[in-house]
Design a protein around this motif. Sequence first.
Motif, PDB file in Angstrom:
ATOM      1  N   THR A 491      15.732  12.368 -34.553  1.00  0.00           N
ATOM      2  CA  THR A 491      16.830  11.452 -34.247  1.00  0.00           C
ATOM      3  C   THR A 491      16.380  10.501 -33.162  1.00  0.00           C
ATOM      4  O   THR A 491      15.387  10.733 -32.468  1.00  0.00           O
ATOM      5  CB  THR A 491      18.064  12.226 -33.748  1.00  0.00           C
ATOM      6  OG1 THR A 491      17.783  12.791 -32.462  1.00  0.00           O
ATOM      7  CG2 THR A 491      18.445  13.339 -34.712  1.00  0.00           C
ATOM      8  N   ASP A 492      17.112   9.437 -33.007  1.00  0.00           N
ATOM      9  CA  ASP A 492      16.846   8.474 -31.942  1.00  0.00           C
ATOM     10  C   ASP A 492      17.809   8.730 -30.798  1.00  0.00           C
ATOM     11  O   ASP A 492      19.005   8.459 -30.897  1.00  0.00           O
ATOM     12  CB  ASP A 492      17.015   7.037 -32.455  1.00  0.00           C
ATOM     13  CG  ASP A 492      15.951   6.683 -33.485  1.00  0.00           C
ATOM     14  OD1 ASP A 492      14.828   7.215 -33.372  1.00  0.00           O
ATOM     15  OD2 ASP A 492      16.268   5.892 -34.406  1.00  0.00           O
ATOM     16  N   GLY A 493      17.279   9.288 -29.725  1.00  0.00           N
ATOM     17  CA  GLY A 493      18.055   9.452 -28.515  1.00  0.00           C
ATOM     18  C   GLY A 493      18.887  10.714 -28.439  1.00  0.00           C
ATOM     19  O   GLY A 493      19.571  10.929 -27.442  1.00  0.00           O
ATOM     20  N   ASN A 494      18.884  11.554 -29.462  1.00  0.00           N
ATOM     21  CA  ASN A 494      19.661  12.796 -29.420  1.00  0.00           C
ATOM     22  C   ASN A 494      18.722  13.945 -29.078  1.00  0.00           C
ATOM     23  O   ASN A 494      18.246  14.682 -29.941  1.00  0.00           O
ATOM     24  CB  ASN A 494      20.348  13.038 -30.772  1.00  0.00           C
ATOM     25  CG  ASN A 494      21.478  14.051 -30.646  1.00  0.00           C
ATOM     26  OD1 ASN A 494      21.425  14.948 -29.810  1.00  0.00           O
ATOM     27  ND2 ASN A 494      22.495  13.895 -31.496  1.00  0.00           N
ATOM     28  N   GLU A 495      18.429  14.096 -27.797  1.00  0.00           N
ATOM     29  CA  GLU A 495      17.430  15.061 -27.349  1.00  0.00           C
ATOM     30  C   GLU A 495      17.792  16.510 -27.635  1.00  0.00           C
ATOM     31  O   GLU A 495      16.907  17.310 -27.965  1.00  0.00           O
ATOM     32  CB  GLU A 495      17.147  14.871 -25.850  1.00  0.00           C
ATOM     33  CG  GLU A 495      16.220  13.719 -25.550  1.00  0.00           C
ATOM     34  CD  GLU A 495      14.942  13.786 -26.353  1.00  0.00           C
ATOM     35  OE1 GLU A 495      14.270  14.842 -26.334  1.00  0.00           O
ATOM     36  OE2 GLU A 495      14.619  12.802 -27.034  1.00  0.00           O
ATOM     37  N   PRO A 496      19.062  16.930 -27.530  1.00  0.00           N
ATOM     38  CA  PRO A 496      19.365  18.331 -27.874  1.00  0.00           C
ATOM     39  C   PRO A 496      18.938  18.706 -29.286  1.00  0.00           C
ATOM     40  O   PRO A 496      18.409  19.791 -29.518  1.00  0.00           O
ATOM     41  CB  PRO A 496      20.889  18.403 -27.700  1.00  0.00           C
ATOM     42  CG  PRO A 496      21.201  17.369 -26.673  1.00  0.00           C
ATOM     43  CD  PRO A 496      20.248  16.248 -26.956  1.00  0.00           C
ATOM     44  N   PHE A 497      19.132  17.773 -30.229  1.00  0.00           N
ATOM     45  CA  PHE A 497      18.715  18.055 -31.597  1.00  0.00           C
ATOM     46  C   PHE A 497      17.196  18.022 -31.723  1.00  0.00           C
ATOM     47  O   PHE A 497      16.599  18.832 -32.428  1.00  0.00           O
ATOM     48  CB  PHE A 497      19.349  17.048 -32.556  1.00  0.00           C
ATOM     49  CG  PHE A 497      20.792  17.321 -32.840  1.00  0.00           C
ATOM     50  CD1 PHE A 497      21.167  18.094 -33.913  1.00  0.00           C
ATOM     51  CD2 PHE A 497      21.782  16.823 -32.016  1.00  0.00           C
ATOM     52  CE1 PHE A 497      22.502  18.361 -34.181  1.00  0.00           C
ATOM     53  CE2 PHE A 497      23.114  17.079 -32.269  1.00  0.00           C
ATOM     54  CZ  PHE A 497      23.487  17.850 -33.352  1.00  0.00           C
ATOM     55  N   ASN A 498      16.563  17.098 -31.040  1.00  0.00           N
ATOM     56  CA  ASN A 498      15.107  17.036 -31.084  1.00  0.00           C
ATOM     57  C   ASN A 498      14.482  18.293 -30.480  1.00  0.00           C
ATOM     58  O   ASN A 498      13.493  18.819 -30.999  1.00  0.00           O
ATOM     59  CB  ASN A 498      14.608  15.790 -30.340  1.00  0.00           C
ATOM     60  CG  ASN A 498      14.989  14.498 -31.064  1.00  0.00           C
ATOM     61  OD1 ASN A 498      15.129  14.480 -32.278  1.00  0.00           O
ATOM     62  ND2 ASN A 498      15.172  13.417 -30.301  1.00  0.00           N
ATOM     63  N   ASP A 499      15.061  18.783 -29.399  1.00  0.00           N
ATOM     64  CA  ASP A 499      14.554  20.025 -28.798  1.00  0.00           C
ATOM     65  C   ASP A 499      14.735  21.206 -29.751  1.00  0.00           C
ATOM     66  O   ASP A 499      13.868  22.077 -29.854  1.00  0.00           O
ATOM     67  CB  ASP A 499      15.290  20.299 -27.483  1.00  0.00           C
ATOM     68  CG  ASP A 499      14.903  19.327 -26.384  1.00  0.00           C
ATOM     69  OD1 ASP A 499      13.833  18.697 -26.521  1.00  0.00           O
ATOM     70  OD2 ASP A 499      15.678  19.200 -25.406  1.00  0.00           O
ATOM     71  N   ALA A 558      21.246  23.332 -35.570  1.00  0.00           N
ATOM     72  CA  ALA A 558      22.015  22.933 -34.388  1.00  0.00           C
ATOM     73  C   ALA A 558      23.227  22.139 -34.851  1.00  0.00           C
ATOM     74  O   ALA A 558      23.191  21.474 -35.888  1.00  0.00           O
ATOM     75  CB  ALA A 558      21.152  22.091 -33.446  1.00  0.00           C
ATOM     76  N   GLY A 559      24.312  22.200 -34.099  1.00  0.00           N
ATOM     77  CA  GLY A 559      25.530  21.491 -34.455  1.00  0.00           C
ATOM     78  C   GLY A 559      26.448  22.350 -35.300  1.00  0.00           C
ATOM     79  O   GLY A 559      26.233  23.551 -35.473  1.00  0.00           O
ATOM     80  N   THR A 560      27.494  21.746 -35.836  1.00  0.00           N
ATOM     81  CA  THR A 560      28.474  22.460 -36.657  1.00  0.00           C
ATOM     82  C   THR A 560      28.799  21.640 -37.884  1.00  0.00           C
ATOM     83  O   THR A 560      28.618  20.421 -37.905  1.00  0.00           O
ATOM     84  CB  THR A 560      29.786  22.724 -35.878  1.00  0.00           C
ATOM     85  OG1 THR A 560      30.333  21.476 -35.439  1.00  0.00           O
ATOM     86  CG2 THR A 560      29.537  23.620 -34.684  1.00  0.00           C
ATOM     87  N   ALA A 578      32.075  13.642 -33.123  1.00  0.00           N
ATOM     88  CA  ALA A 578      30.635  13.417 -32.967  1.00  0.00           C
ATOM     89  C   ALA A 578      29.893  14.693 -32.656  1.00  0.00           C
ATOM     90  O   ALA A 578      28.712  14.845 -32.983  1.00  0.00           O
ATOM     91  CB  ALA A 578      30.393  12.387 -31.862  1.00  0.00           C
ATOM     92  N   SER A 579      30.575  15.652 -32.034  1.00  0.00           N
ATOM     93  CA  SER A 579      29.912  16.907 -31.684  1.00  0.00           C
ATOM     94  C   SER A 579      29.561  17.733 -32.905  1.00  0.00           C
ATOM     95  O   SER A 579      28.809  18.692 -32.826  1.00  0.00           O
ATOM     96  CB  SER A 579      30.806  17.756 -30.767  1.00  0.00           C
ATOM     97  OG  SER A 579      32.021  18.075 -31.435  1.00  0.00           O
ATOM     98  N   GLN A 580      30.106  17.339 -34.090  1.00  0.00           N
ATOM     99  CA  GLN A 580      29.851  18.120 -35.285  1.00  0.00           C
ATOM    100  C   GLN A 580      28.702  17.566 -36.107  1.00  0.00           C
ATOM    101  O   GLN A 580      28.512  17.961 -37.255  1.00  0.00           O
ATOM    102  CB  GLN A 580      31.110  18.215 -36.137  1.00  0.00           C
ATOM    103  CG  GLN A 580      32.202  19.054 -35.474  1.00  0.00           C
ATOM    104  CD  GLN A 580      33.376  19.275 -36.383  1.00  0.00           C
ATOM    105  OE1 GLN A 580      33.674  18.421 -37.220  1.00  0.00           O
ATOM    106  NE2 GLN A 580      34.046  20.396 -36.227  1.00  0.00           N
ATOM    107  N   ALA A 581      27.917  16.667 -35.562  1.00  0.00           N
ATOM    108  CA  ALA A 581      26.669  16.283 -36.205  1.00  0.00           C
ATOM    109  C   ALA A 581      25.757  17.498 -36.211  1.00  0.00           C
ATOM    110  O   ALA A 581      25.877  18.385 -35.374  1.00  0.00           O
ATOM    111  CB  ALA A 581      26.017  15.129 -35.441  1.00  0.00           C
TER     112      ALA A 581
END
Length: 613
Positions: A491-499, A558-560, A578-581
Amino acid sequence: GVIFPPPPYSSATLEREGIRPRMIVGIIITHCHADHDAGTFQKVLTGSQVVVITTPTIYRSFIRKYSALSALSPALLRHSHRYKPAIIGSPLRFQGATFHFTYSLHTIPCVGFRVEWRGRSMVFTGDHFNSPEGIQKMEDAGTLSKERADDLRNLPLQDTDCLLHEAGAPPIHTPLDVLMKLPPKVKKRLYIVHTSNLPEDCDLKVAPTGTAGTIRLDQIGGTAGGGTGRSSIGAIKRSSILQHMPQLSEDTLLGSGVGEYDASLYDDASDPGSTKGPGNLSRMSSLLRIPRSEPPLVSLRPTSSTDAWFILNLLSAVPFLSSLSYASTMEVLETARVDAFCQNDIVVPAARRAETLVVVWEGTCMEREMSSQTPMAAPLCSSASDLRVSMYNPQGKHRPLSTSEVHGRKKSGAVWFAGDWTGPIALQPEKKLSGESSTSKTHDVVAMSSEGVKVITVEYSNLQFILKDGSALYRQYLSRTTKQSTATTITDGNEPFNDAVRNLNIIELLDSNSALRKLSAVQKRHLESLAEDPVYFSSGERIWRQGSPVDKAFIIVAGTASFVQRRRMAGSASGMPASQALAAVTVGDQRVNDFGSAMRVDALRAMQQLGPR
């Protein structure tokens, strides 16, 4: 091993005792009362192929009974296992042993049997009304024919090394007073089963339970017609069949005219106390051409034609090995070796735990921290108190553990029972048991069983070459792990998902799922090899559409995600927070948005097959 007759929840009980399901290769059904066959039904449904042994009459009864109780078709039940018919009057060979079955006297068809294995024997009566007076009365009344009565009166109950005889309330079980009248030499080898309610002044003994109560035929006295047993590991002088020598074959041993456990095989004629004559060590040396040493108990058994089957059965639990072709499997067998170790010997030193695949065949191993001092040397044994044998270079040994240390270690550190294995993380997904755990660099794998430990050892460098060449699944696994190590961002800029993607561990992800965590190690690695790269879905993006074919599964990293009501002319589920991505790992080979209706189709098909209620 072979279990008989398995009561309800016997598989779970064995698992708690450290006996892995894969170690059970056969089940004998004596009769179809629930306390004797319910465990068989549970076992055949666990997914591990076992051989069911019983007479055709009892087998048909078993299939009819559990088909009716479970609403499963008889064909499906038969498909869940392999059946080996036991024919009365004909010996049955299984796993190197010979079984002789006979019908006992009970309310429904019931069998007992005598099993012979390398000069030793055991008799199990099954449920049986063993009363001479009662049998005579039934013959006089015409209930039993003379031939049937004579057969019941002449069951082979006395000439055996170990007799497991049932007892209980007559007239369907044997009364205790009948067994109490048996000769002392018979009662010495007799263990009561089916009841533990014995009078206080009774000289009979109940069969012990649990692994702590294991009865070993090689540790009890032999019969008049059999070999002589031994009561302790140092009771006789023995030569190792594993130390610096070719393996002794079963045919060679049987052709020598002596039994496997005959103490005369291991007595030394040079010993002033030895009077065994032609059965002394010099006789065996002419067969083996080996130096004298003191092996652990597990190494006493000579090789057998069934050993290759046992080795393959144990190795098949290791990921990727079952996917090999016949030719590649033979290469694995040529590469593998069987090692035997005494208690407290180092089976795998810490420095080699990530380089060696070791499968425990017999015994128990435990993790023990390396000492800062030089490990104790492990020379060949020269006395009964100095026990050591291995086919390969000694790795040293640890000091014995105290009782308090043993109890303290039960809750910490890895333990391997028969059927477990350790090695590189690729072959042992359970990290605690692998050679790449948090303690693997500082802890040795040490033999802990008093009888010794036997293991199958394969060098990973050799095995990896075979797997790369012969297993497409292993190549997929390597390709996937290589991609994972170079993954950067999805993703671009979504570090929690990238981690989450960078730190993704498929096995840990599966273990967090209540259903998938129950998969075997082979199944988990297989599923991991099929998994595609993580895919990112932005908030409000549809993952699948109702009515589309189901040809892909998703595991959320990650996510819901949530179900939303289907709306006309809607390309996405707008309005989702947005938190459910989410990021998801997919399994399949079709497009992501093709997901859904196959589940509904399968359900409708199942309802049609079941018919109206």
